[in-house]
Design a protein around this motif. Structure first.
Motif, PDB file in Angstrom:
ATOM      1  N   LEU A 138       0.830  -1.205   0.000  1.00 38.85           N
ATOM      2  CA  LEU A 138       0.000   0.000   0.000  1.00 38.85           C
ATOM      3  C   LEU A 138       0.866   1.257   0.000  1.00 38.85           C
ATOM      4  CD1 LEU A 138      -2.680  -1.138   2.615  1.00 38.85           C
ATOM      5  CD2 LEU A 138      -3.042  -0.838   0.157  1.00 38.85           C
ATOM      6  N   LEU A 139       1.960   1.232   0.769  1.00 38.90           N
ATOM      7  CA  LEU A 139       2.855   2.390   0.820  1.00 38.90           C
ATOM      8  C   LEU A 139       3.566   2.581  -0.514  1.00 38.90           C
ATOM      9  CD1 LEU A 139       4.397   1.925   4.392  1.00 38.90           C
ATOM     10  CD2 LEU A 139       2.462   3.357   3.711  1.00 38.90           C
ATOM     11  N   ASP A 140       3.947   1.477  -1.164  1.00 43.17           N
ATOM     12  CA  ASP A 140       4.595   1.569  -2.473  1.00 43.17           C
ATOM     13  C   ASP A 140       3.650   2.156  -3.519  1.00 43.17           C
ATOM     14  OD1 ASP A 140       7.045   0.591  -1.650  1.00 43.17           O
ATOM     15  OD2 ASP A 140       6.552  -1.502  -2.120  1.00 43.17           O
TER      16      ASP A 140
ATOM     17  N   ARG B   8       6.528   2.547  30.872  1.00 48.28           N
ATOM     18  CA  ARG B   8       5.198   2.075  30.522  1.00 48.28           C
ATOM     19  C   ARG B   8       5.029   2.136  29.005  1.00 48.28           C
ATOM     20  NH1 ARG B   8       0.829   5.387  33.728  1.00 48.28           N
ATOM     21  NH2 ARG B   8      -0.511   3.826  32.751  1.00 48.28           N
ATOM     22  N   ILE B   9       4.202   1.254  28.463  1.00 48.83           N
ATOM     23  CA  ILE B   9       3.963   1.203  27.028  1.00 48.83           C
ATOM     24  C   ILE B   9       2.577   1.759  26.729  1.00 48.83           C
ATOM     25  CG2 ILE B   9       3.763  -0.266  24.994  1.00 48.83           C
ATOM     26  CD1 ILE B   9       6.575  -0.055  26.034  1.00 48.83           C
ATOM     27  N   PHE B  10       2.522   2.729  25.816  1.00 46.96           N
ATOM     28  CA  PHE B  10       1.261   3.311  25.386  1.00 46.96           C
ATOM     29  C   PHE B  10       1.079   3.036  23.896  1.00 46.96           C
ATOM     30  CE2 PHE B  10       2.468   5.685  29.105  1.00 46.96           C
ATOM     31  CZ  PHE B  10       1.286   5.927  29.775  1.00 46.96           C
ATOM     32  N   ARG B  11      -0.173   3.136  23.439  1.00 45.02           N
ATOM     33  CA  ARG B  11      -0.467   3.027  22.018  1.00 45.02           C
ATOM     34  C   ARG B  11      -0.799   4.419  21.494  1.00 45.02           C
ATOM     35  NH1 ARG B  11       0.625  -1.086  18.822  1.00 45.02           N
ATOM     36  NH2 ARG B  11      -1.412  -1.424  17.856  1.00 45.02           N
ATOM     37  N   ASP B  12      -0.361   4.707  20.276  1.00 47.29           N
ATOM     38  CA  ASP B  12      -0.641   6.006  19.685  1.00 47.29           C
ATOM     39  C   ASP B  12      -1.070   5.824  18.237  1.00 47.29           C
ATOM     40  OD1 ASP B  12      -0.927   8.706  19.587  1.00 47.29           O
ATOM     41  OD2 ASP B  12       1.143   9.175  20.126  1.00 47.29           O
ATOM     42  N   VAL B  13      -1.797   6.816  17.734  1.00 48.89           N
ATOM     43  CA  VAL B  13      -2.230   6.820  16.335  1.00 48.89           C
ATOM     44  C   VAL B  13      -1.152   7.486  15.492  1.00 48.89           C
ATOM     45  CG1 VAL B  13      -4.017   7.554  14.714  1.00 48.89           C
ATOM     46  CG2 VAL B  13      -4.630   6.955  17.060  1.00 48.89           C
ATOM     47  N   CYS B  14      -0.751   6.829  14.423  1.00 48.06           N
ATOM     48  CA  CYS B  14       0.344   7.320  13.596  1.00 48.06           C
ATOM     49  C   CYS B  14      -0.052   7.285  12.124  1.00 48.06           C
ATOM     50  CB  CYS B  14       1.585   6.449  13.789  1.00 48.06           C
ATOM     51  SG  CYS B  14       2.052   6.162  15.502  1.00 48.06           S
ATOM     52  N   LYS B  15       0.844   7.795  11.304  1.00 50.45           N
ATOM     53  CA  LYS B  15       0.650   7.731   9.864  1.00 50.45           C
ATOM     54  C   LYS B  15       1.873   7.080   9.237  1.00 50.45           C
ATOM     55  CE  LYS B  15      -1.237  11.053   7.471  1.00 50.45           C
ATOM     56  NZ  LYS B  15      -1.477  12.337   6.766  1.00 50.45           N
ATOM     57  N   ALA B  16       1.636   6.059   8.396  1.00 51.72           N
ATOM     58  CA  ALA B  16       2.711   5.400   7.658  1.00 51.72           C
ATOM     59  C   ALA B  16       2.732   5.945   6.241  1.00 51.72           C
ATOM     60  CB  ALA B  16       2.499   3.889   7.653  1.00 51.72           C
ATOM     61  N   ARG B  17       3.928   6.198   5.735  1.00 60.25           N
ATOM     62  CA  ARG B  17       4.047   6.684   4.368  1.00 60.25           C
ATOM     63  C   ARG B  17       5.426   6.343   3.820  1.00 60.25           C
ATOM     64  NH1 ARG B  17       5.080  13.198   4.677  1.00 60.25           N
ATOM     65  NH2 ARG B  17       6.457  13.187   6.490  1.00 60.25           N
ATOM     66  N   LYS B  18       5.532   6.364   2.516  1.00 59.50           N
ATOM     67  CA  LYS B  18       6.812   6.189   1.851  1.00 59.50           C
ATOM     68  C   LYS B  18       7.415   7.568   1.628  1.00 59.50           C
ATOM     69  CE  LYS B  18       8.964   3.750  -2.032  1.00 59.50           C
ATOM     70  NZ  LYS B  18       8.711   2.891  -3.230  1.00 59.50           N
ATOM     71  N   ILE B  19       8.654   7.776   2.085  1.00 65.07           N
ATOM     72  CA  ILE B  19       9.248   9.111   2.049  1.00 65.07           C
ATOM     73  C   ILE B  19      10.383   9.220   1.033  1.00 65.07           C
ATOM     74  CG2 ILE B  19       8.593   9.641   4.415  1.00 65.07           C
ATOM     75  CD1 ILE B  19      11.425   8.968   5.283  1.00 65.07           C
ATOM     76  N   GLY B  20      10.635   8.158   0.319  1.00 68.03           N
ATOM     77  CA  GLY B  20      11.700   8.169  -0.683  1.00 68.03           C
ATOM     78  C   GLY B  20      11.865   6.785  -1.263  1.00 68.03           C
TER      79      GLY B  20
END
Length: 216
Positions: free
Chosen positions: A144-146, A162-174
């Motif tokens: 999907l990123l490709d 402590r371990i937390f969960r966070d909302v992130c964005k995945a993307r191809k940067i190069g």
């Protein structure tokens, strides 16, 4: 004590920055100069993963019923509206929410995105009431990123042992470079040309990346 802080998108990096809000003439700063249209205040609540909830965030309840968070002047408080109700005529979609609603253990509240980074979640209609599906199929994520897609993810991050969960964005940067970021921090990355001893899948597993499959 109530915590008052803000976030906004840096005009320079386009990343989210967090902190105190300052005005200098017509310019607005949260540590760095930010796009004033993206300024959002922390509402004082967190979701089931410990992720802070800000104005303009989109939350799900028990995996469905996406809702937008917004401060409504008429009510002088942060309110919620079902995404599917936002464009209905002759209807006021905004609801004042009691503390008991947020604290009900039967409600699994989760931040799934925001109005700026995830415009696809702002589409109204009955399809918005379909639960989203998450995946750890990292070969699919890389594909999907490709294809140039930016994918909403959840990632683990440590704070004070402590371990937390966070909302992130995945993307191809190069070429051959992939990054998963949130709040200006990079939680996971992979660069094929650097002869990593770990694979893309290994990097994603180490951050416990879970992503929302698009178009389900």
């Amino acid at each position: 004590m109530r915590i008052i802080k803000f976030r906004g998108k840096s005009l320079n990096t386009k990343m989210w920055v967090y902190g105190d809000l300052n005005h200098r003439g017509k310019r607005t700063f949260i540590e760095y100069e930010v796009d004033c249209k993206t300024i959002s205040q922390f509402i004082g609540k967190t979701d089931k993963e410990g992720t802070e909830i800000y104005e303009h965030d989109i939350i799900s309840v028990n995996g469905k019923y996406p809702k937008l968070v917004k401060y409504i002047d008429e009510y002088a408080c942060f309110c919620l509206a079902n995404i599917s109700d936002l464009n209905k005529e002759w209807t006021n979609p905004w609801q004042q929410i009691s503390p008991d609603w947020w604290n009900d253990f039967k409600r699994e509240i989760r931040v799934i995105g925001n109005a700026f980074d995830n415009p696809e979640l702002m589409r109204g209609g009955s399809t918005m009431n379909i639960p989203y599906r998450t995946s750890r199929d990292y070969q699919l994520l890389k594909k999907l990123l490709d294809e140039g897609k930016e994918i909403v993810c959840f990632a683990d991050f440590p704070i004070d042992n402590r371990i937390f969960r966070d909302v992130c964005k995945a993307r191809k940067i190069g070429e051959g470079r992939y990054s998963i970021t949130c709040r200006g921090c990079e939680y996971a990355s992979f660069w094929e040309n650097h002869n990593y001893k770990w694979t893309f899948e290994d990097e994603m597993q180490m951050a416990n990346i879970e992503f929302i499959e698009p178009n389900i």
